[in-house]
Scaffold this motif. Structure first.
Motif, PDB file in Angstrom:
ATOM      1  N   GLU A 244      10.562  67.683   9.550  1.00  0.00           N
ATOM      2  CA  GLU A 244      10.198  66.609  10.357  1.00  0.00           C
ATOM      3  C   GLU A 244       8.689  66.267  10.855  1.00  0.00           C
ATOM      4  OE1 GLU A 244      13.907  67.406  13.326  1.00  0.00           O
ATOM      5  OE2 GLU A 244      12.388  68.519  13.892  1.00  0.00           O
ATOM      6  N   LEU A 245       7.713  67.535  10.385  1.00  0.00           N
ATOM      7  CA  LEU A 245       6.435  67.435  10.637  1.00  0.00           C
ATOM      8  C   LEU A 245       5.951  66.415   9.647  1.00  0.00           C
ATOM      9  CD1 LEU A 245       5.453  70.894  11.615  1.00  0.00           C
ATOM     10  CD2 LEU A 245       5.165  68.956  12.971  1.00  0.00           C
ATOM     11  N   PHE A 246       6.538  66.460   8.273  1.00  0.00           N
ATOM     12  CA  PHE A 246       5.918  65.629   7.206  1.00  0.00           C
ATOM     13  C   PHE A 246       6.615  64.316   7.580  1.00  0.00           C
ATOM     14  CE2 PHE A 246       5.182  69.558   4.949  1.00  0.00           C
ATOM     15  CZ  PHE A 246       3.992  69.465   4.566  1.00  0.00           C
ATOM     16  N   GLU A 247       7.644  64.247   8.009  1.00  0.00           N
ATOM     17  CA  GLU A 247       8.213  62.876   8.494  1.00  0.00           C
ATOM     18  C   GLU A 247       7.363  62.001   9.525  1.00  0.00           C
ATOM     19  OE1 GLU A 247      12.201  63.743   9.616  1.00  0.00           O
ATOM     20  OE2 GLU A 247      13.091  63.905   7.466  1.00  0.00           O
ATOM     21  N   ALA A 248       6.875  62.873  10.279  1.00  0.00           N
ATOM     22  CA  ALA A 248       6.019  62.228  11.347  1.00  0.00           C
ATOM     23  C   ALA A 248       4.653  61.800  10.673  1.00  0.00           C
ATOM     24  CB  ALA A 248       5.256  63.347  12.340  1.00  0.00           C
ATOM     25  N   LEU A 249       4.072  62.399   9.680  1.00  0.00           N
ATOM     26  CA  LEU A 249       2.741  61.969   9.084  1.00  0.00           C
ATOM     27  C   LEU A 249       3.469  60.571   8.301  1.00  0.00           C
ATOM     28  CD1 LEU A 249       1.502  64.952   7.353  1.00  0.00           C
ATOM     29  CD2 LEU A 249       0.716  63.951   9.180  1.00  0.00           C
TER      30      LEU A 249
ATOM     31  N   GLU B 112       3.128  53.231  10.262  1.00  0.00           N
ATOM     32  CA  GLU B 112       2.550  52.329  11.354  1.00  0.00           C
ATOM     33  C   GLU B 112       1.066  51.869  11.124  1.00  0.00           C
ATOM     34  OE1 GLU B 112       2.315  52.898  16.207  1.00  0.00           O
ATOM     35  OE2 GLU B 112       2.496  54.447  15.016  1.00  0.00           O
ATOM     36  N   ALA B 113       0.393  52.762  10.568  1.00  0.00           N
ATOM     37  CA  ALA B 113      -1.276  52.311  10.229  1.00  0.00           C
ATOM     38  C   ALA B 113      -1.145  51.171   9.079  1.00  0.00           C
ATOM     39  CB  ALA B 113      -2.063  53.539   9.657  1.00  0.00           C
ATOM     40  N   GLU B 114      -0.262  51.146   8.052  1.00  0.00           N
ATOM     41  CA  GLU B 114      -0.115  50.098   7.133  1.00  0.00           C
ATOM     42  C   GLU B 114       0.358  48.943   7.759  1.00  0.00           C
ATOM     43  OE1 GLU B 114       2.014  51.911   3.856  1.00  0.00           O
ATOM     44  OE2 GLU B 114       0.158  53.030   3.151  1.00  0.00           O
ATOM     45  N   ALA B 115       1.395  48.822   8.666  1.00  0.00           N
ATOM     46  CA  ALA B 115       1.729  47.691   9.217  1.00  0.00           C
ATOM     47  C   ALA B 115       0.753  47.050  10.181  1.00  0.00           C
ATOM     48  CB  ALA B 115       3.067  48.042  10.307  1.00  0.00           C
ATOM     49  N   LEU B 116      -0.135  47.785  10.664  1.00  0.00           N
ATOM     50  CA  LEU B 116      -1.440  47.144  11.617  1.00  0.00           C
ATOM     51  C   LEU B 116      -2.502  46.749  10.641  1.00  0.00           C
ATOM     52  CD1 LEU B 116      -1.350  49.950  14.144  1.00  0.00           C
ATOM     53  CD2 LEU B 116      -0.648  47.280  14.688  1.00  0.00           C
ATOM     54  N   HIS B 117      -2.779  47.598   9.636  1.00  0.00           N
ATOM     55  CA  HIS B 117      -3.995  47.166   8.803  1.00  0.00           C
ATOM     56  C   HIS B 117      -3.704  46.875   7.431  1.00  0.00           C
ATOM     57  CE1 HIS B 117      -6.251  48.445  12.300  1.00  0.00           C
ATOM     58  NE2 HIS B 117      -5.630  49.273  12.382  1.00  0.00           N
TER      59      HIS B 117
ATOM     60  N   THR C 101     -13.725  55.692   0.687  1.00  0.00           N
ATOM     61  CA  THR C 101     -14.111  56.848   1.291  1.00  0.00           C
ATOM     62  C   THR C 101     -12.711  57.300   2.196  1.00  0.00           C
ATOM     63  OG1 THR C 101     -15.028  56.133   3.227  1.00  0.00           O
ATOM     64  CG2 THR C 101     -16.452  56.738   1.416  1.00  0.00           C
ATOM     65  N   ARG C 102     -11.901  56.410   2.296  1.00  0.00           N
ATOM     66  CA  ARG C 102     -10.532  56.782   3.257  1.00  0.00           C
ATOM     67  C   ARG C 102      -9.932  57.753   2.643  1.00  0.00           C
ATOM     68  NH1 ARG C 102      -7.091  51.458   4.024  1.00  0.00           N
ATOM     69  NH2 ARG C 102      -9.151  50.927   5.059  1.00  0.00           N
ATOM     70  N   PRO C 103      -9.619  58.033   1.505  1.00  0.00           N
ATOM     71  CA  PRO C 103      -8.742  59.297   0.972  1.00  0.00           C
ATOM     72  C   PRO C 103      -9.535  60.652   1.394  1.00  0.00           C
ATOM     73  CG  PRO C 103      -8.787  57.702  -0.829  1.00  0.00           C
ATOM     74  CD  PRO C 103      -9.722  56.992   0.256  1.00  0.00           C
TER      75      PRO C 103
ATOM     76  N   VAL D 228      -5.781  58.498  12.252  1.00  0.00           N
ATOM     77  CA  VAL D 228      -5.232  57.919  11.032  1.00  0.00           C
ATOM     78  C   VAL D 228      -5.492  56.385  11.075  1.00  0.00           C
ATOM     79  CG1 VAL D 228      -3.403  57.088   9.609  1.00  0.00           C
ATOM     80  CG2 VAL D 228      -3.761  59.580   9.929  1.00  0.00           C
ATOM     81  N   ILE D 229      -5.080  55.814  12.279  1.00  0.00           N
ATOM     82  CA  ILE D 229      -5.038  54.486  12.673  1.00  0.00           C
ATOM     83  C   ILE D 229      -6.852  54.113  12.809  1.00  0.00           C
ATOM     84  CG2 ILE D 229      -4.851  52.712  14.507  1.00  0.00           C
ATOM     85  CD1 ILE D 229      -2.094  54.035  14.779  1.00  0.00           C
ATOM     86  N   GLU D 230      -7.577  54.929  13.196  1.00  0.00           N
ATOM     87  CA  GLU D 230      -9.141  54.544  13.531  1.00  0.00           C
ATOM     88  C   GLU D 230      -9.498  54.654  11.928  1.00  0.00           C
ATOM     89  OE1 GLU D 230     -10.628  57.449  16.018  1.00  0.00           O
ATOM     90  OE2 GLU D 230      -9.993  56.605  17.743  1.00  0.00           O
ATOM     91  N   ALA D 231      -9.184  55.375  11.175  1.00  0.00           N
ATOM     92  CA  ALA D 231      -9.651  55.510   9.780  1.00  0.00           C
ATOM     93  C   ALA D 231      -9.103  54.176   9.051  1.00  0.00           C
ATOM     94  CB  ALA D 231      -8.955  56.840   9.038  1.00  0.00           C
ATOM     95  N   PHE D 232      -8.222  53.816   9.243  1.00  0.00           N
ATOM     96  CA  PHE D 232      -7.751  52.562   8.371  1.00  0.00           C
ATOM     97  C   PHE D 232      -8.244  51.288   9.195  1.00  0.00           C
ATOM     98  CE2 PHE D 232      -4.270  54.716   6.552  1.00  0.00           C
ATOM     99  CZ  PHE D 232      -3.578  53.768   5.823  1.00  0.00           C
TER     100      PHE D 232
END
Length: 390
Positions: free
Chosen positions: A353-358, A364-369, A320-322, A309-313
């Motif tokens: 919890e698996l959806f919360e992990a997503l 995190e990705a939005e905070a970075l990019h 094309t990201r979606p 995900v972070i690489e995609a961002f």
């Protein structure tokens, strides 16, 4: 050397015994009967009685008693009958025995005896009061809120006896004790947050129950001492530093026969904390239905998904990201399909919890990019939903 499993309760307790305890909710004493004892689960099936009054010295002081039937809220006349840990709290006392008032098994479980809570609720309901009252002796708040309170000068709040603080990032226990010196119950939970001056908790001389969950910073020197908190009857620690866990276990296990319930699990070493501080699935480590191998594979898959995900961002064009997010979501869903097929460990809590992990990954990705395009987050979830079997 493993501990020999007990076959009788650590404090004397027998089927038919009537136990009395003071209830803060009622403002007087109440009583219950022990209906069953289970050595395998080390539980007592406890039937609450429809009685309250001054401190009794014998069963005769209760008069003609009957089981408490619950009709408040969604209860439909069910008996207030529940399995509790069989360590009789030190503030409770056996006042005698009487014929069994019920013969069946209890089908519910609770941590802590809390006698009087249901009777108080039922009496309020019978008076037409259908909401729990706001009481000055019970406070619940977040770590952020309590730190804000502690930062402002104020007189001690001695009326507060039960305090629950959630989502703690950091907390100064010295300031906490000064502000709330009369606590009898203290529940602290965090997200691997830090407690400082935890040794000051020994100044809470009226403390009966303490629970600390997913908090760090405590050392061996911070151990609560039985001579100072002599009324303590429940020590519930989870996800705490290994050194603190070890000394607390060694100190408080000898107090079990006196009426202190001790539950200390998930002691964390520094290297575990370093590896898992940013791991939203860390609570799976040691969970009953999740093996160590399954946990490691789950964390590896989470990290693979996070990296993708972070690489995609960082690299994928916004338009094309979606589509890329949906592809990553499918891989995530299929990977956990395979893991779940092996052991069937994903239940309702794990699914959430698996959806919360997503969500954690996307935040995190939005905070970075920077913020994602409108459909990226939804596409990630859509990819999971299109393939998941859990």
């Amino acid at each position: 050397m493993s501990r020999r499993k007990q076959v009788t309760p650590p404090r004397p307790l027998a089927v038919g015994d009537v136990v009395a305890a003071h209830s803060v909710d009622l403002g007087e004493w109440t009583a219950a009967q022990v209906v069953r004892l289970n050595a395998d689960s080390q539980t007592a099936a406890v039937l609450e009685l429809d009685w309250s009054g001054p401190e009794p010295s014998s069963v005769a002081d209760l008069g003609d008693v009957a089981p408490l039937k619950l009709t408040h809220h969604s209860w439909n006349g069910t008996l207030s009958f529940c399995n509790h840990e069989w360590v009789l709290p030190r503030s409770h006392k056996v006042i005698g025995a009487t014929r069994l008032l019920h013969g069946g098994p209890a089908n519910s479980w609770a941590s802590g005896w809390h006698l009087g809570d249901q009777l108080a609720r039922q009496r309020r309901w019978d008076r037409g009061v259908h909401e729990d009252p706001v009481v000055p002796w019970k406070v619940e708040c977040t770590g952020e809120k309590v730190n804000e309170l502690l930062s402002r000068p104020a007189a001690p709040r001695s009326e507060v006896m039960h305090l629950t603080i959630r989502d703690i990032d950091s907390l100064d226990c010295a300031q906490l004790v000064q502000r709330f010196p009369a606590l009898t119950r203290l529940h602290l939970s965090g997200r691997l947050g830090l407690l400082s001056h935890a040794d000051d908790l020994c100044q809470l001389i009226s403390l009966q129950r303490i629970s600390i969950v997913d908090l760090l910073g405590m050392t061996k020197e911070d151990c609560l001492k039985p001579l100072r908190v002599s009324e303590l009857e429940s020590v519930d620690l989870y996800g705490i530093p290994a050194g603190y866990a070890s000394v607390m276990r060694k100190t408080w296990h000898p107090e079990i026969p006196a009426g202190t319930f001790v539950s200390i699990h998930r002691a964390r070493k520094p290297e575990w904390v370093e590896e898992n501080r940013n791991n939203p699935l860390r609570d799976w480590d040691g969970r009953e239905q999740i093996s160590a191998t399954t946990y490691k594979r789950a964390v590896a898959q989470y990290r693979t998904t996070r990296r993708a995900v972070i690489e995609a961002f960082a690299e994928e064009p916004a338009d094309t990201r979606p589509a890329r997010m949906e592809e990553i979501g499918r891989f995530y869903g299929e990977a956990f399909n395979q893991l779940d097929q092996r052991s069937g460990f994903i239940e309702t809590v794990e699914r959430e919890e698996l959806f919360e992990a997503l969500d954690h990954i996307m935040n995190e990705a939005e905070a970075l990019h920077g913020p994602s395009v409108e459909n990226a987050r939804g596409s990630l979830i859509s990819g999971v939903e299109s393939v998941r079997d859990w």
